[in-house]
Design an enzyme around this catalytic site. Structure first.
Site, PDB file in Angstrom:
ATOM      1  N   GLU A 141      43.889  24.882 -33.529  1.00 47.52           N
ATOM      2  CA  GLU A 141      43.264  25.726 -32.506  1.00 47.52           C
ATOM      3  C   GLU A 141      43.844  25.460 -31.120  1.00 47.52           C
ATOM      4  O   GLU A 141      43.959  26.378 -30.306  1.00 47.52           O
ATOM      5  CB  GLU A 141      41.740  25.495 -32.520  1.00 47.52           C
ATOM      6  CG  GLU A 141      41.089  26.094 -33.765  1.00 47.52           C
ATOM      7  CD  GLU A 141      39.747  25.471 -34.114  1.00 47.52           C
ATOM      8  OE1 GLU A 141      39.762  24.352 -34.668  1.00 47.52           O
ATOM      9  OE2 GLU A 141      38.714  26.077 -33.839  1.00 47.52           O
TER      10      GLU A 141
ATOM     11  N   HIS B 165      37.286  28.008 -43.681  1.00 48.62           N
ATOM     12  CA  HIS B 165      37.425  26.946 -42.673  1.00 48.62           C
ATOM     13  C   HIS B 165      36.283  25.971 -42.919  1.00 48.62           C
ATOM     14  O   HIS B 165      35.119  26.260 -42.605  1.00 48.62           O
ATOM     15  CB  HIS B 165      37.361  27.524 -41.254  1.00 48.62           C
ATOM     16  CG  HIS B 165      37.447  26.466 -40.194  1.00 48.62           C
ATOM     17  ND1 HIS B 165      38.489  26.380 -39.296  1.00 48.62           N
ATOM     18  CD2 HIS B 165      36.624  25.419 -39.909  1.00 48.62           C
ATOM     19  CE1 HIS B 165      38.300  25.327 -38.516  1.00 48.62           C
ATOM     20  NE2 HIS B 165      37.168  24.731 -38.861  1.00 48.62           N
TER      21      HIS B 165
ATOM     22  N   ARG C 131      38.479  26.499 -24.325  1.00 47.83           N
ATOM     23  CA  ARG C 131      37.855  27.046 -25.523  1.00 47.83           C
ATOM     24  C   ARG C 131      36.418  27.451 -25.182  1.00 47.83           C
ATOM     25  O   ARG C 131      35.672  26.671 -24.587  1.00 47.83           O
ATOM     26  CB  ARG C 131      37.816  25.993 -26.623  1.00 47.83           C
ATOM     27  CG  ARG C 131      37.118  26.510 -27.843  1.00 47.83           C
ATOM     28  CD  ARG C 131      36.584  25.389 -28.683  1.00 47.83           C
ATOM     29  NE  ARG C 131      35.808  25.915 -29.795  1.00 47.83           N
ATOM     30  CZ  ARG C 131      34.792  25.297 -30.341  1.00 47.83           C
ATOM     31  NH1 ARG C 131      34.411  24.118 -29.887  1.00 47.83           N
ATOM     32  NH2 ARG C 131      34.157  25.821 -31.343  1.00 47.83           N
TER      33      ARG C 131
ATOM     34  N   ASN D 111      38.193  21.617 -24.148  1.00 47.97           N
ATOM     35  CA  ASN D 111      37.158  22.086 -25.068  1.00 47.97           C
ATOM     36  C   ASN D 111      35.857  21.346 -24.745  1.00 47.97           C
ATOM     37  O   ASN D 111      35.640  20.218 -25.180  1.00 47.97           O
ATOM     38  CB  ASN D 111      37.620  21.783 -26.509  1.00 47.97           C
ATOM     39  CG  ASN D 111      36.590  22.170 -27.543  1.00 47.97           C
ATOM     40  OD1 ASN D 111      35.488  22.615 -27.213  1.00 47.97           O
ATOM     41  ND2 ASN D 111      36.947  21.987 -28.804  1.00 47.97           N
TER      42      ASN D 111
ATOM     43  N   HIS E 234      34.761  30.316 -35.259  1.00 44.53           N
ATOM     44  CA  HIS E 234      36.035  29.798 -35.797  1.00 44.53           C
ATOM     45  C   HIS E 234      37.159  30.832 -35.676  1.00 44.53           C
ATOM     46  O   HIS E 234      38.176  30.741 -36.370  1.00 44.53           O
ATOM     47  CB  HIS E 234      35.903  29.405 -37.289  1.00 44.53           C
ATOM     48  CG  HIS E 234      35.086  28.166 -37.522  1.00 44.53           C
ATOM     49  ND1 HIS E 234      34.221  28.034 -38.593  1.00 44.53           N
ATOM     50  CD2 HIS E 234      34.997  27.007 -36.834  1.00 44.53           C
ATOM     51  CE1 HIS E 234      33.636  26.856 -38.559  1.00 44.53           C
ATOM     52  NE2 HIS E 234      34.094  26.212 -37.490  1.00 44.53           N
TER      53      HIS E 234
ATOM     54  N   ARG F 198      23.964  21.722 -41.042  1.00 47.69           N
ATOM     55  CA  ARG F 198      23.307  23.041 -40.996  1.00 47.69           C
ATOM     56  C   ARG F 198      23.044  23.538 -42.415  1.00 47.69           C
ATOM     57  O   ARG F 198      23.865  23.338 -43.309  1.00 47.69           O
ATOM     58  CB  ARG F 198      24.182  24.066 -40.276  1.00 47.69           C
ATOM     59  CG  ARG F 198      24.446  23.766 -38.814  1.00 47.69           C
ATOM     60  CD  ARG F 198      25.170  24.941 -38.162  1.00 47.69           C
ATOM     61  NE  ARG F 198      25.619  24.614 -36.819  1.00 47.69           N
ATOM     62  CZ  ARG F 198      26.897  24.554 -36.455  1.00 47.69           C
ATOM     63  NH1 ARG F 198      27.864  24.812 -37.323  1.00 47.69           N
ATOM     64  NH2 ARG F 198      27.218  24.258 -35.212  1.00 47.69           N
TER      65      ARG F 198
ATOM     66  N   GLY G 148      38.555  21.355 -45.968  1.00 48.03           N
ATOM     67  CA  GLY G 148      39.456  22.269 -46.673  1.00 48.03           C
ATOM     68  C   GLY G 148      40.866  21.709 -46.812  1.00 48.03           C
ATOM     69  O   GLY G 148      41.531  21.906 -47.820  1.00 48.03           O
TER      70      GLY G 148
HETATM   71  P1  ADP Z   1      34.654  19.717 -37.059  1.00 50.11           P
HETATM   72  O1  ADP Z   1      33.887  20.914 -37.523  1.00 50.11           O
HETATM   73  O2  ADP Z   1      33.798  18.677 -36.421  1.00 50.11           O
HETATM   74  O3  ADP Z   1      35.914  20.070 -36.276  1.00 50.11           O
HETATM   75  P2  ADP Z   1      36.564  18.700 -38.999  1.00 50.11           P
HETATM   76  O4  ADP Z   1      37.343  19.946 -39.249  1.00 50.11           O
HETATM   77  O5  ADP Z   1      37.205  17.601 -38.246  1.00 50.11           O
HETATM   78  O6  ADP Z   1      35.130  19.021 -38.413  1.00 50.11           O
HETATM   79  O7  ADP Z   1      36.132  18.146 -40.455  1.00 50.11           O
HETATM   80  C1  ADP Z   1      35.324  17.019 -40.592  1.00 50.11           C
HETATM   81  C2  ADP Z   1      35.016  16.861 -42.069  1.00 50.11           C
HETATM   82  O8  ADP Z   1      36.240  16.665 -42.793  1.00 50.11           O
HETATM   83  C3  ADP Z   1      34.132  15.643 -42.370  1.00 50.11           C
HETATM   84  O9  ADP Z   1      33.117  16.003 -43.286  1.00 50.11           O
HETATM   85  C4  ADP Z   1      35.111  14.683 -43.014  1.00 50.11           C
HETATM   86  O10 ADP Z   1      34.495  13.801 -43.928  1.00 50.11           O
HETATM   87  C5  ADP Z   1      36.025  15.641 -43.740  1.00 50.11           C
HETATM   88  N1  ADP Z   1      37.263  14.955 -44.134  1.00 50.11           N
HETATM   89  C6  ADP Z   1      38.242  14.483 -43.328  1.00 50.11           C
HETATM   90  N2  ADP Z   1      39.174  13.831 -44.066  1.00 50.11           N
HETATM   91  C7  ADP Z   1      38.762  13.870 -45.368  1.00 50.11           C
HETATM   92  C8  ADP Z   1      39.273  13.364 -46.599  1.00 50.11           C
HETATM   93  N3  ADP Z   1      40.398  12.684 -46.645  1.00 50.11           N
HETATM   94  N4  ADP Z   1      38.575  13.621 -47.720  1.00 50.11           N
HETATM   95  C9  ADP Z   1      37.426  14.326 -47.686  1.00 50.11           C
HETATM   96  N5  ADP Z   1      36.890  14.820 -46.550  1.00 50.11           N
HETATM   97  C10 ADP Z   1      37.531  14.602 -45.408  1.00 50.11           C
END
Ligand code: ADP
Length: 394
Positions: A380, A204, A88, A9, A177, A237, A329
């Site tokens: 993914e 997502h 990817r 990726n 996504h 964003r 999420g």
């Molecule tokens: P990306 O779009 O970079 O792939 P991710 O899907 O890894 O992002 O999500 C990153 C986000 O998830 C960050 O804002 C991070 O703070 C949030 N996150 C990860 N673990 C937790 C948690 N335990 N509680 C709240 N938010 C979280």
């Protein structure tokens, strides 16, 4: 060892990778090259809980692929089991509606989409050429983030601007996504086979965030647009807003429209409102310590996500399932609760005890909810590995 797949990726300044085996079910190795293009690039390998970082003096995507090859050269059992490489790709335009085996025509097609993803597409192509050169004879597959949304009807994907702009320049909603949404649809169908005949709404929510409506297994609407900037408020964003703001910001700040766009892509969202961080976890910690700006940012994020869930749901007959995925999420019970609070009018309710749990696939709706509400961790890499295996076997 059974067949292994290397998943690559390439981002603008990073390269994430993983080696998966057992039909994608086992991760043998994963890692990331970071700060590519800078003088302090590093490559980190993670295997069985152990982490090892090396510096990457050349700091290029190609040197990162070369180091991965070198690592595999020292582990011939894994190297000899490598049957394919899956890449990817962020933007496949209207050319790619499914994953494809890579040849020169495919690379040229990806290059033609580069104006919509100017930071990503060139990096993808460099990664592909490097992998083709360093792993000669190993089939390579491209998996597109936009492909799943090629099922949108014209009424959904067209922008209400002069049609000539669509005809001449392909300006339209593409959505992103898609690999994650395809995985979620497939995973939900393993637990609830009926879901392939039903209406599924997915949020997502990560640093990048979007929603998708999946009707009978096909994407019918999604919140991101020609680029990932449209739709939800995200880490940095802004998401959707009055497009006039672009020229207002440029004029008021004395900057170019490209710089104003940079403000909307990189300095807005959770970061812009909180003036603290783009990271949800950091903001939740700050909110717990009484930081009002952090709370405002998180609440705006949740409210705007709920609005887009409702908007994308207009393409469904019923909202049978609502799924939360992505880092936020999957992990933030605060955000999930705040979103569902906005969806009461749609008979969506969650159980607060179940919502406090995290980390696994589970349903969290309360007894009165007419929609099943799920947390499903996305995967993914697995989807890219499975597409690669399927195309190679064909
Ligand atoms: P990306 O779009 O970079 O792939 P991710 O899907 O890894 O992002 O999500 C990153 C986000 O998830 C960050 O804002 C991070 O703070 C949030 N996150 C990860 N673990 C937790 C948690 N335990 N509680 C709240 N938010 C979280």
């Amino acid at each position: 060892m059974s067949d292994s797949i290397l998943v690559i990726n390439c981002g603008s300044s990073s390269l994430k990778f993983a080696v998966l085996t057992d039909e994608g079910q086992t991760v043998l190795l994963e890692g990331i090259a970071e700060r590519l293009g800078e003088s302090n690039s590093t490559l980190t390998f993670k295997k069985e809980g152990l982490k090892e970082s090396i510096s990457l003096p050349e700091g290029t995507h190609k040197s990162a692929v070369a180091e991965i090859k070198k690592w595999l050269d020292n582990r011939p059992t894994i190297l000899n089991s490598l049957t394919g490489i899956g890449h990817r790709v962020v933007h496949g335009g209207e050319t790619f509606s499914q994953s494809v085996l890579i040849d020169q025509n495919v690379i040229d097609g990806i290059a033609e989409c580069a104006n919509f993803a100017p930071l990503h597409s060139p990096a993808h192509i460099i990664g592909m050429y490097a992998a083709i050169e360093l792993f000669p004879g190993v089939p390579q597959v491209a998996v597109f983030d936009t492909a799943f949304h090629q099922t949108l009807a014209a009424e959904q994907y067209l922008y209400p601007i002069p049609m000539a702009l669509y005809r001449q320049h392909h300006f339209r909603k593409y959505g992103f996504h898609g690999t994650s949404y395809r995985y979620i649809s497939r995973r939900l169908a393993e637990i609830e086979p009926n879901s392939l005949q039903q209406g599924v709404l997915v949020a997502h929510l990560g640093n990048g965030a979007s929603t998708c409506a999946i009707n009978k297994g096909k994407s019918t609407d999604t919140s991101m647009g020609i680029t990932p900037l449209e739709g939800l408020m995200m880490g940095t964003r802004c998401g959707s807003l009055d497009p006039s703001l672009l020229s207002f910001i440029a004029d008021a700040e004395g900057i170019s429209s490209a710089q104003a766009l940079d403000v909307l892509n990189k300095k807005s969202g959770l970061l812009g409102i909180s003036e603290l961080s783009n990271d949800c976890r950091t903001l939740e910690d700050a909110m717990a310590s009484g930081n009002e700006s952090a709370k405002l940012a998180l609440d705006m994020f949740a409210i705007r996500t709920a609005k887009y869930l409702v908007s994308t749901a207009t393409t469904l007959d019923r909202i049978d399932h609502l799924v939360f995925t992505g880092g936020i999420g999957e992990n933030s019970s605060y955000i999930r609760a705040a979103i569902c609070q906005q969806l009461k009018a749609f008979n969506i309710h969650i159980d607060s005890d179940k919502n406090a749990l995290r980390g696994a696939t589970m349903n969290i709706e309360s007894a009165q909810s007419q929609t099943k509400v799920w947390i499903i961790p996305t995967n993914e890499e697995l989807m890219i590995a499975l597409d690669t295996i399927n195309l190679i076997r064909q």
